[in-house]
Design a protein around this motif. Structure first.
Motif, mmCIF file in Angstrom:
data_model
loop_
_atom_site.group_PDB
_atom_site.id
_atom_site.type_symbol
_atom_site.label_atom_id
_atom_site.label_comp_id
_atom_site.label_asym_id
_atom_site.label_seq_id
_atom_site.Cartn_x
_atom_site.Cartn_y
_atom_site.Cartn_z
ATOM 1 N N LEU A 56 20.346 -15.182 -19.002
ATOM 2 C CA LEU A 56 21.555 -15.977 -18.796
ATOM 3 C C LEU A 56 22.790 -15.103 -18.617
ATOM 4 N N LYS A 57 22.829 -13.942 -19.276
ATOM 5 C CA LYS A 57 24.016 -13.096 -19.233
ATOM 6 C C LYS A 57 23.895 -11.884 -18.317
ATOM 7 N N HIS A 58 22.676 -11.455 -17.993
ATOM 8 C CA HIS A 58 22.502 -10.213 -17.254
ATOM 9 C C HIS A 58 21.428 -10.353 -16.184
ATOM 10 N N ILE A 59 21.431 -9.383 -15.262
ATOM 11 C CA ILE A 59 20.409 -9.317 -14.223
ATOM 12 C C ILE A 59 19.963 -7.863 -14.098
ATOM 13 N N TYR A 60 18.674 -7.658 -13.865
ATOM 14 C CA TYR A 60 18.081 -6.329 -13.850
ATOM 15 C C TYR A 60 17.261 -6.161 -12.574
ATOM 16 N N ALA A 61 17.243 -4.950 -12.038
ATOM 17 C CA ALA A 61 16.431 -4.639 -10.866
ATOM 18 C C ALA A 61 15.872 -3.242 -11.040
ATOM 19 N N GLN A 62 14.616 -3.068 -10.662
ATOM 20 C CA GLN A 62 14.038 -1.731 -10.693
ATOM 21 C C GLN A 62 13.060 -1.565 -9.545
ATOM 22 N N ILE A 63 12.991 -0.342 -9.054
ATOM 23 C CA ILE A 63 12.059 -0.014 -7.988
ATOM 24 C C ILE A 63 10.904 0.727 -8.636
ATOM 25 N N ILE A 64 9.702 0.190 -8.457
ATOM 26 C CA ILE A 64 8.530 0.661 -9.169
ATOM 27 C C ILE A 64 7.473 1.142 -8.190
ATOM 28 N N ASP A 65 6.903 2.312 -8.461
ATOM 29 C CA ASP A 65 5.751 2.819 -7.723
ATOM 30 C C ASP A 65 4.520 2.455 -8.532
ATOM 31 N N THR B 157 0.816 -1.209 0.000
ATOM 32 C CA THR B 157 0.000 0.000 0.000
ATOM 33 C C THR B 157 0.847 1.255 0.000
ATOM 34 N N THR B 158 1.926 1.255 0.749
ATOM 35 C CA THR B 158 2.740 2.467 0.849
ATOM 36 C C THR B 158 4.155 2.289 0.339
ATOM 37 N N ARG B 159 4.579 1.070 0.132
ATOM 38 C CA ARG B 159 5.969 0.821 -0.259
ATOM 39 C C ARG B 159 6.081 0.508 -1.749
ATOM 40 N N PRO B 160 7.122 0.997 -2.401
ATOM 41 C CA PRO B 160 7.349 0.626 -3.799
ATOM 42 C C PRO B 160 7.846 -0.814 -3.906
ATOM 43 N N ARG B 161 7.844 -1.332 -5.115
ATOM 44 C CA ARG B 161 8.189 -2.725 -5.382
ATOM 45 C C ARG B 161 9.581 -2.809 -5.998
ATOM 46 N N ILE C 259 21.425 -0.861 -6.887
ATOM 47 C CA ILE C 259 20.020 -0.453 -6.800
ATOM 48 C C ILE C 259 19.726 0.122 -5.422
ATOM 49 N N ALA C 260 20.341 -0.428 -4.390
ATOM 50 C CA ALA C 260 20.144 0.106 -3.038
ATOM 51 C C ALA C 260 20.724 1.511 -2.928
ATOM 52 N N GLN C 261 21.888 1.714 -3.512
ATOM 53 C CA GLN C 261 22.523 3.030 -3.494
ATOM 54 C C GLN C 261 21.648 4.066 -4.196
ATOM 55 N N LYS C 262 21.100 3.710 -5.357
ATOM 56 C CA LYS C 262 20.233 4.636 -6.097
ATOM 57 C C LYS C 262 18.938 4.916 -5.339
ATOM 58 N N ALA C 263 18.386 3.887 -4.693
ATOM 59 C CA ALA C 263 17.145 4.060 -3.942
ATOM 60 C C ALA C 263 17.365 4.958 -2.732
ATOM 61 N N LEU C 264 18.423 4.725 -2.002
ATOM 62 C CA LEU C 264 18.709 5.538 -0.823
ATOM 63 C C LEU C 264 18.989 6.986 -1.206
ATOM 64 N N ALA C 265 19.588 7.213 -2.371
ATOM 65 C CA ALA C 265 19.834 8.576 -2.845
ATOM 66 C C ALA C 265 18.525 9.311 -3.125
ATOM 67 N N LYS C 266 17.480 8.563 -3.482
ATOM 68 C CA LYS C 266 16.167 9.169 -3.747
ATOM 69 C C LYS C 266 15.265 9.139 -2.524
ATOM 70 N N GLY C 267 15.785 8.680 -1.387
ATOM 71 C CA GLY C 267 15.012 8.676 -0.153
ATOM 72 C C GLY C 267 14.121 7.462 0.023
ATOM 73 N N ILE C 268 14.351 6.411 -0.719
ATOM 74 C CA ILE C 268 13.553 5.181 -0.617
ATOM 75 C C ILE C 268 14.318 4.203 0.253
ATOM 76 N N LYS C 269 13.726 3.821 1.375
ATOM 77 C CA LYS C 269 14.401 2.900 2.282
ATOM 78 C C LYS C 269 13.638 1.580 2.407
ATOM 79 N N ASP C 270 12.304 1.639 2.373
ATOM 80 C CA ASP C 270 11.474 0.443 2.523
ATOM 81 C C ASP C 270 10.856 0.058 1.181
ATOM 82 N N VAL C 271 11.029 -1.193 0.791
ATOM 83 C CA VAL C 271 10.467 -1.702 -0.454
ATOM 84 C C VAL C 271 9.853 -3.076 -0.214
ATOM 85 N N VAL C 272 9.103 -3.554 -1.205
ATOM 86 C CA VAL C 272 8.577 -4.910 -1.210
ATOM 87 C C VAL C 272 9.349 -5.672 -2.277
ATOM 88 N N PHE C 273 9.927 -6.815 -1.943
ATOM 89 C CA PHE C 273 10.743 -7.567 -2.896
ATOM 90 C C PHE C 273 9.858 -8.420 -3.786
#
Length: 119
Positions: A36-45, A25-29, A80-94
């Motif tokens: 096989l060659k790469h891994i991606y992560a994104q924080i989504i509202d 409800t309040t946390r981004p995802r 991804i954690a570094q970028k999230a913390l720079a934008k003030g995002i600390k709590d997420v849903v995995f």
């Protein structure tokens, strides 16, 4: 992916999203995807349908350790954690999607936790 493997993947993906929808409800995802060659992560509202932060093994800040292994996944998790913390995002849903929680997915999650994200 073919046949039964694709069906099991789709089932796990839908089951994971169902569980996330109830607590998101309040946390981004924090969504994770891998190839096989790469891994991606994104924080989504999902409320505003916006990507707040993204990182991958193709990102400019990536250490170049290769995205197809555990070290690459750990680097992306820290990035991804570094970028999230720079934008003030600390709590997420995995959101692991349809992937099992082991190997590169687990390494990314552990590195993101270690770098300061809460989930």
């Amino acid at each position: 992916m073919q046949g039964a493997v694709l069906e099991r993947y789709q089932y796990r993906k839908e089951r994971t999203r169902r569980k996330i929808r109830d607590i998101q409800t309040t946390r981004p995802r924090l969504s994770v995807s891998r190839t096989l060659k790469h891994i991606y992560a994104q924080i989504i509202d999902d409320g505003n349908s916006r990507t707040l932060a993204a990182a991958s093994s193709l990102s400019a800040g990536f250490g170049g350790k290769g995205g197809g292994n555990l070290k690459g996944a750990e680097s992306v998790g820290a990035l991804i954690a570094q970028k999230a913390l720079a934008k003030g995002i600390k709590d997420v849903v995995f959101d692991r999607g349809g992937y099992l929680y082991h190997g590169r997915i687990k390494a990314l999650a552990d590195a993101a936790r270690k770098a300061g994200l809460n989930f």
